[in-house]
Enzyme design. Structure first.
Site, short mmCIF file in Angstrom:
data_model
loop_
_atom_site.label_atom_id
_atom_site.label_comp_id
_atom_site.label_asym_id
_atom_site.label_seq_id
_atom_site.Cartn_x
_atom_site.Cartn_y
_atom_site.Cartn_z
N ASN A 9 0.86 -1.19 0.00
CA ASN A 9 0.00 0.00 0.00
C ASN A 9 0.89 1.23 0.00
O ASN A 9 1.49 1.57 1.01
CB ASN A 9 -0.89 -0.03 1.26
CG ASN A 9 -1.67 1.26 1.44
OD1 ASN A 9 -1.81 2.05 0.50
ND2 ASN A 9 -2.19 1.48 2.63
N TRP A 10 0.95 1.89 -1.16
CA TRP A 10 1.87 3.04 -1.28
C TRP A 10 1.30 4.30 -0.62
O TRP A 10 2.00 5.30 -0.53
CB TRP A 10 2.15 3.34 -2.75
CG TRP A 10 2.86 2.25 -3.48
CD1 TRP A 10 3.33 1.06 -2.97
CD2 TRP A 10 3.22 2.25 -4.87
NE1 TRP A 10 3.94 0.33 -3.95
CE2 TRP A 10 3.89 1.03 -5.14
CE3 TRP A 10 3.03 3.14 -5.92
CZ2 TRP A 10 4.37 0.70 -6.40
CZ3 TRP A 10 3.51 2.81 -7.18
CH2 TRP A 10 4.18 1.60 -7.41
N LYS A 11 0.06 4.27 -0.22
CA LYS A 11 -0.59 5.46 0.36
C LYS A 11 -0.39 6.66 -0.58
O LYS A 11 -0.39 6.49 -1.79
CB LYS A 11 -0.06 5.74 1.76
CG LYS A 11 -0.05 4.49 2.64
CD LYS A 11 0.23 4.78 4.06
CE LYS A 11 0.33 3.48 4.82
NZ LYS A 11 0.29 3.62 6.24
N HIS A 95 -9.39 0.97 5.03
CA HIS A 95 -8.07 1.16 5.64
C HIS A 95 -8.23 2.10 6.84
O HIS A 95 -9.02 3.04 6.80
CB HIS A 95 -7.09 1.74 4.62
CG HIS A 95 -5.68 1.74 5.14
ND1 HIS A 95 -5.21 2.72 5.98
CD2 HIS A 95 -4.65 0.86 4.98
CE1 HIS A 95 -3.94 2.45 6.30
NE2 HIS A 95 -3.59 1.31 5.70
N GLU A 97 -6.61 4.52 7.87
CA GLU A 97 -6.44 5.96 7.59
C GLU A 97 -7.69 6.53 6.95
O GLU A 97 -8.04 7.70 7.16
CB GLU A 97 -5.20 6.18 6.71
CG GLU A 97 -3.93 5.98 7.53
CD GLU A 97 -2.74 5.46 6.76
OE1 GLU A 97 -2.72 5.58 5.53
OE2 GLU A 97 -1.81 4.93 7.41
N GLU A 167 -5.11 -5.15 10.60
CA GLU A 167 -4.09 -4.12 10.77
C GLU A 167 -4.35 -3.38 12.09
O GLU A 167 -5.14 -2.43 12.12
CB GLU A 167 -4.15 -3.11 9.63
CG GLU A 167 -3.92 -3.71 8.27
CD GLU A 167 -3.37 -2.68 7.31
OE1 GLU A 167 -2.23 -2.83 6.89
OE2 GLU A 167 -4.09 -1.71 7.02
N GLY A 173 2.67 2.03 10.62
CA GLY A 173 3.61 3.14 10.45
C GLY A 173 4.32 3.54 11.72
O GLY A 173 4.95 4.61 11.78
N SER A 212 3.71 -2.41 10.16
CA SER A 212 5.17 -2.40 10.28
C SER A 212 5.82 -3.74 9.93
O SER A 212 6.78 -4.16 10.56
CB SER A 212 5.59 -1.94 11.68
OG SER A 212 5.08 -0.65 11.94
N GLY A 233 2.95 -1.17 4.26
CA GLY A 233 2.98 0.25 3.91
C GLY A 233 4.40 0.69 3.60
O GLY A 233 4.90 0.53 2.49
N GLY A 234 5.08 1.23 4.62
CA GLY A 234 6.41 1.83 4.44
C GLY A 234 7.39 0.95 3.67
O GLY A 234 8.10 1.44 2.78
C1 PEP Z 1 -0.56 0.06 5.96
O1 PEP Z 1 -0.57 1.19 5.55
O2 PEP Z 1 -1.49 -0.68 5.63
C2 PEP Z 1 0.56 -0.40 6.78
C3 PEP Z 1 0.47 -1.57 7.34
O3 PEP Z 1 1.63 0.46 6.91
P1 PEP Z 1 3.06 0.11 7.57
O4 PEP Z 1 3.54 -1.18 6.97
O5 PEP Z 1 3.93 1.27 7.22
O6 PEP Z 1 2.85 -0.03 9.05
#
Ligand code: PEP
Length: 250
Positions: A9-11, A95, A97, A167, A173, A212, A233-234
């Site tokens: 997920n590049w957000k 999600h 966010e 999640e 994040g 993460s 994500g990251g």
């Molecule tokens: C996400 O955005 O779905 C996520 C899990 O981010 P991260 O891996 O950065 O925690």
């Protein structure tokens, strides 16, 4: 057997250059999708370039959200049909966010999920508890409400083409990851809940862990019985980091 899925997920990150470099590197290192699948979720403006690069490859892609309406006066929104035109297979719904920053309620998430399934997209339903909810012992109640809202509106059969991503909000994040035991406990709870409605759908559905995930913690997480891959994500923004997670699952 459930196939492992590693989804990035590049957000709201990326640029033309980043998309080209990252996807080219993924393609150079891709392995046949026999047991492991890769998918990326770019921001909408990069779906066209993503399609151009990934079409015909084993890497899939999807949108980060969708509007339930087929078309109309919804400034800033994108429909399921538009995502399909750009070759999307998946779409994220709910999600954390979207829920926390843009007010997506459980009902909104159910409407998005319904629109995705009806259009032939595979929704990735994101669920998870906040730190406060975990500390007050409400994790299962929160997850149950998030999933029941979708089952009640769309029916259990709509999960036959869906994926669930657990999640925990406190792990997204933050660099904090749920331990494999903590994650497995919630994944088993989610699976049991779906099995109680339909044992075939519940047994077959993929449940991803997100929060993460990186190349160092992925193997222990993916080794657990009900963890069928990761929503990342990251660590999905750099090809080497993303591929390290894929390699941990091989
Ligand atoms: C996400 O955005 O779905 C996520 C899990 O981010 P991260 O891996 O950065 O925690």
């Amino acid at each position: 057997m459930r196939k492992i899925l590693i989804a990035g997920n590049w957000k709201m990150h990326g640029s033309h250059v980043m998309v080209a470099e990252l996807l080219t590197k993924l393609l150079e290192n891709v392995i046949p999708a026999d047991t492991i699948e890769l998918a990326v979720f770019p921001p909408f403006p990069y779906l066209h370039g993503t399609q151009a690069l990934l079409q015909g490859s084993p890497v899939s892609w999807g949108g980060q959200t969708l509007n339930p309406a087929p078309q109309g006066a919804h400034t800033g929104e994108v429909s399921a049909a538009m995502l399909l035109e750009f070759g999307c297979r998946f779409v994220l719904v709910g999600h954390s966010e979207r829920r926390s920053l843009y007010g997506d309620s459980n009902k909104d998430v159910a409407l998005r999920f319904e629109a995705a399934v009806k259009a032939g997209l595979e929704p990735v339903l994101c669920v998870g508890e906040s730190l406060e909810e975990r500390e007050s012992g409400d994790t299962e109640a929160v997850i149950a409400r998030q999933i029941e809202a979708v089952i009640d509106h769309c029916g259990i059969n709509s999960f036959s083409s869906a994926i669930v991503a657990y999640e925990p909000v406190w792990a997204i994040g933050t660099g904090k990851t749920a331990s494999p035991d903590q994650a497995q406990e919630v994944h088993a709870f989610i699976r049991d809940k779906l099995v109680a409605q339909d044992d075939i759908i519940g047994g077959q559905i993929r449940i991803l862990y997100g929060g993460s995930v990186n190349g160092s913690n992925a193997a222990d997480l993916f080794a657990r019985e009900d963890i069928d891959g990761g929503l990342v994500g990251g660590a999905s923004l750099k090809a080497d980091d993303f591929l390290a997670i894929r390699d941990a699952a091989v």
